[in-house]
Design a protein around this motif. Structure first.
Motif, PDB file in Angstrom:
ATOM      1  N   GLY A  10     -48.150   5.042 -28.849  1.00  0.00           N
ATOM      2  CA  GLY A  10     -48.694   3.693 -28.693  1.00  0.00           C
ATOM      3  C   GLY A  10     -48.258   2.831 -29.858  1.00  0.00           C
ATOM      4  N   TYR A  29     -53.275  -7.221 -29.126  1.00  0.00           N
ATOM      5  CA  TYR A  29     -53.289  -6.731 -30.521  1.00  0.00           C
ATOM      6  C   TYR A  29     -52.370  -7.600 -31.385  1.00  0.00           C
ATOM      7  CZ  TYR A  29     -52.669  -3.184 -34.258  1.00  0.00           C
ATOM      8  OH  TYR A  29     -52.604  -2.504 -35.454  1.00  0.00           O
ATOM      9  N   ARG A  57     -54.449  -1.553 -38.579  1.00  0.00           N
ATOM     10  CA  ARG A  57     -53.052  -1.537 -39.033  1.00  0.00           C
ATOM     11  C   ARG A  57     -52.959  -1.085 -40.492  1.00  0.00           C
ATOM     12  NH1 ARG A  57     -48.354  -0.929 -36.308  1.00  0.00           N
ATOM     13  NH2 ARG A  57     -46.904  -0.824 -38.020  1.00  0.00           N
ATOM     14  N   ASP A 103     -44.442   4.322 -26.010  1.00  0.00           N
ATOM     15  CA  ASP A 103     -45.351   3.292 -25.472  1.00  0.00           C
ATOM     16  C   ASP A 103     -44.978   3.096 -24.003  1.00  0.00           C
ATOM     17  OD1 ASP A 103     -47.069   0.952 -27.348  1.00  0.00           O
ATOM     18  OD2 ASP A 103     -46.884   0.665 -25.171  1.00  0.00           O
TER      19      ASP A 103
HETATM   20  N1  SAM Z   1     -50.333   1.968 -32.967  1.00  0.00           N
HETATM   21  C1  SAM Z   1     -50.079   0.564 -33.240  1.00  0.00           C
HETATM   22  C2  SAM Z   1     -50.925   0.138 -34.399  1.00  0.00           C
HETATM   23  O1  SAM Z   1     -51.937   0.793 -34.657  1.00  0.00           O
HETATM   24  O2  SAM Z   1     -50.618  -0.853 -35.050  1.00  0.00           O
HETATM   25  C3  SAM Z   1     -50.335  -0.294 -31.998  1.00  0.00           C
HETATM   26  C4  SAM Z   1     -51.742  -0.254 -31.477  1.00  0.00           C
HETATM   27  S1  SAM Z   1     -51.979  -1.225 -29.998  1.00  0.00           S
HETATM   28  C5  SAM Z   1     -53.646  -1.669 -30.203  1.00  0.00           C
HETATM   29  C6  SAM Z   1     -52.080   0.074 -28.766  1.00  0.00           C
HETATM   30  C7  SAM Z   1     -50.764   0.424 -28.134  1.00  0.00           C
HETATM   31  O3  SAM Z   1     -50.959   1.586 -27.329  1.00  0.00           O
HETATM   32  C8  SAM Z   1     -50.224  -0.652 -27.204  1.00  0.00           C
HETATM   33  O4  SAM Z   1     -48.896  -0.953 -27.542  1.00  0.00           O
HETATM   34  C9  SAM Z   1     -50.304  -0.045 -25.822  1.00  0.00           C
HETATM   35  O5  SAM Z   1     -49.263  -0.470 -24.968  1.00  0.00           O
HETATM   36  C10 SAM Z   1     -50.220   1.436 -26.135  1.00  0.00           C
HETATM   37  N2  SAM Z   1     -50.836   2.262 -25.087  1.00  0.00           N
HETATM   38  C11 SAM Z   1     -52.108   2.201 -24.629  1.00  0.00           C
HETATM   39  N3  SAM Z   1     -52.292   3.101 -23.653  1.00  0.00           N
HETATM   40  C12 SAM Z   1     -51.100   3.742 -23.490  1.00  0.00           C
HETATM   41  C13 SAM Z   1     -50.658   4.783 -22.637  1.00  0.00           C
HETATM   42  N4  SAM Z   1     -51.479   5.343 -21.740  1.00  0.00           N
HETATM   43  N5  SAM Z   1     -49.371   5.203 -22.744  1.00  0.00           N
HETATM   44  C14 SAM Z   1     -48.528   4.636 -23.657  1.00  0.00           C
HETATM   45  N6  SAM Z   1     -48.902   3.650 -24.501  1.00  0.00           N
HETATM   46  C15 SAM Z   1     -50.170   3.203 -24.417  1.00  0.00           C
END
Ligand code: SAM
Length: 276
Positions: free
Chosen positions: A82, A24, A59, A108
């Motif tokens: 996340g 991302y 975003r 996260d």
């Molecule tokens: N929320 C932010 C944004 O929209 O800009 C970041 C989105 S990024 C695409 C997704 C995030 O979710 C990543 O940092 C990933 O590590 C986290 N994530 C995905 N599955 C997860 C889980 N099961 N537990 C904790 N974090 C998770």
């Protein structure tokens, strides 16, 4: 675009496996990513040249939803599930600019986010970071640090932005969200952004991107239908206009540039819990 991270990686990072957070970051033009992360986006680019727009629109939706809640509700507590790697405008910076007293808890489980995002996302005593698996609402809300930091008896804004499309169907995303919502006090808001299959002429594009994401080094990225996305707001009243492509959710101005079909393949919405 910033120069990507090159050379030796710290020991806590496995550079042979793609990380959702780093993929991302690359799509947003960041520099905290490795070849294996970039490969995922470059593979998708072959079927969707404007793939980066998925991340950009996701975003931008987060920023507008956060501003909406900060300005139109009395909520001052945020649980950002996340959180991802630090980027230009992080949730606490967006809402604390509008509500200096706002408290933001980030969650996260990505080792890169935990190791070096944490310090940056915890830059004052009104922000905190909790390392947990967001597929387990009881564990997230049961973390003693979260319980000390947030008043779970008072309304909360829960963000699941760009996260749930990385959950498998076997994880039962609808059940996960029902478990979160059940634990939230009345008056809480929930914002979700998720890869979208619009079930129209753009379905083929959505399904092609899904195939590449799921079989890429990242290994996840489900494009779910309107009914599946609406199921992620169980028992909540939807704020107008409901679940729509992210770029159409209360845009900052009229759409005068040409939209790209990938923009119709990521949708978001905001719901409110009116009764227990
Ligand atoms: N929320 C932010 C944004 O929209 O800009 C970041 C989105 S990024 C695409 C997704 C995030 O979710 C990543 O940092 C990933 O590590 C986290 N994530 C995905 N599955 C997860 C889980 N099961 N537990 C904790 N974090 C998770």
């Amino acid at each position: 675009m910033a120069q990507p991270t090159e050379g030796r990686a710290p020991a806590y990072i496995d550079t042979t496996k793609a990380s959702i957070a780093r993929v991302y970051d690359y799509a947003l033009g960041g520099k905290d990513n490795y070849e294996v992360d970039r490969e995922t986006i470059e593979r998708v680019r072959k079927v969707a040249p404007e793939v980066n727009q998925l991340a950009v629109d996701n975003r931008a939706f987060l920023i507008r939803a956060a501003r909406f809640i900060a300005t139109q509700t009395s909520i001052t507590q945020y649980l950002d599930c996340g959180s991802g790697l630090p980027t230009a405008e992080n949730t606490h910076q967006i809402v604390q600019r509008l509500q200096p007293e706002a408290r933001v808890a980030y969650v996260d489980n990505d080792p890169t986010v935990i190791a070096h995002g944490r310090a940056l996302l915890e830059d004052d005593d009104q922000t905190m970071f909790s390392p947990a698996d967001i597929r387990d609402p009881a564990a997230v809300l049961g973390d003693p640090a979260i319980q000390e930091f947030l008043d779970l008896e008072q309304p909360i804004a829960l963000f699941q932005i760009g996260t749930i499309h990385h959950f498998a169907d076997a994880d039962d995303p609808r059940r996960i969200m029902a478990e979160f919502v059940e634990r939230l006090p009345v008056g809480s808001f929930v914002a979700v952004a998720h890869f979208f299959d619009p079930e129209n002429a753009d379905t083929e594009l959505a399904r092609r991107m899904e195939q590449v994401f799921v079989h890429s080094p990242m290994g996840s990225g489900r494009f779910r239908t309107r009914a599946e996305l609406e199921g992620l707001f169980p028992g909540l009243d939807m704020i107008e206009p409901g679940v729509v492509p992210c770029f159409q959710w209360w845009p900052d101005g009229p759409q005068i540039s040409q939209e790209d079909p990938v923009q119709r393949c990521i949708a978001g919405g905001v719901g409110v819990k009116r009764e227990g």
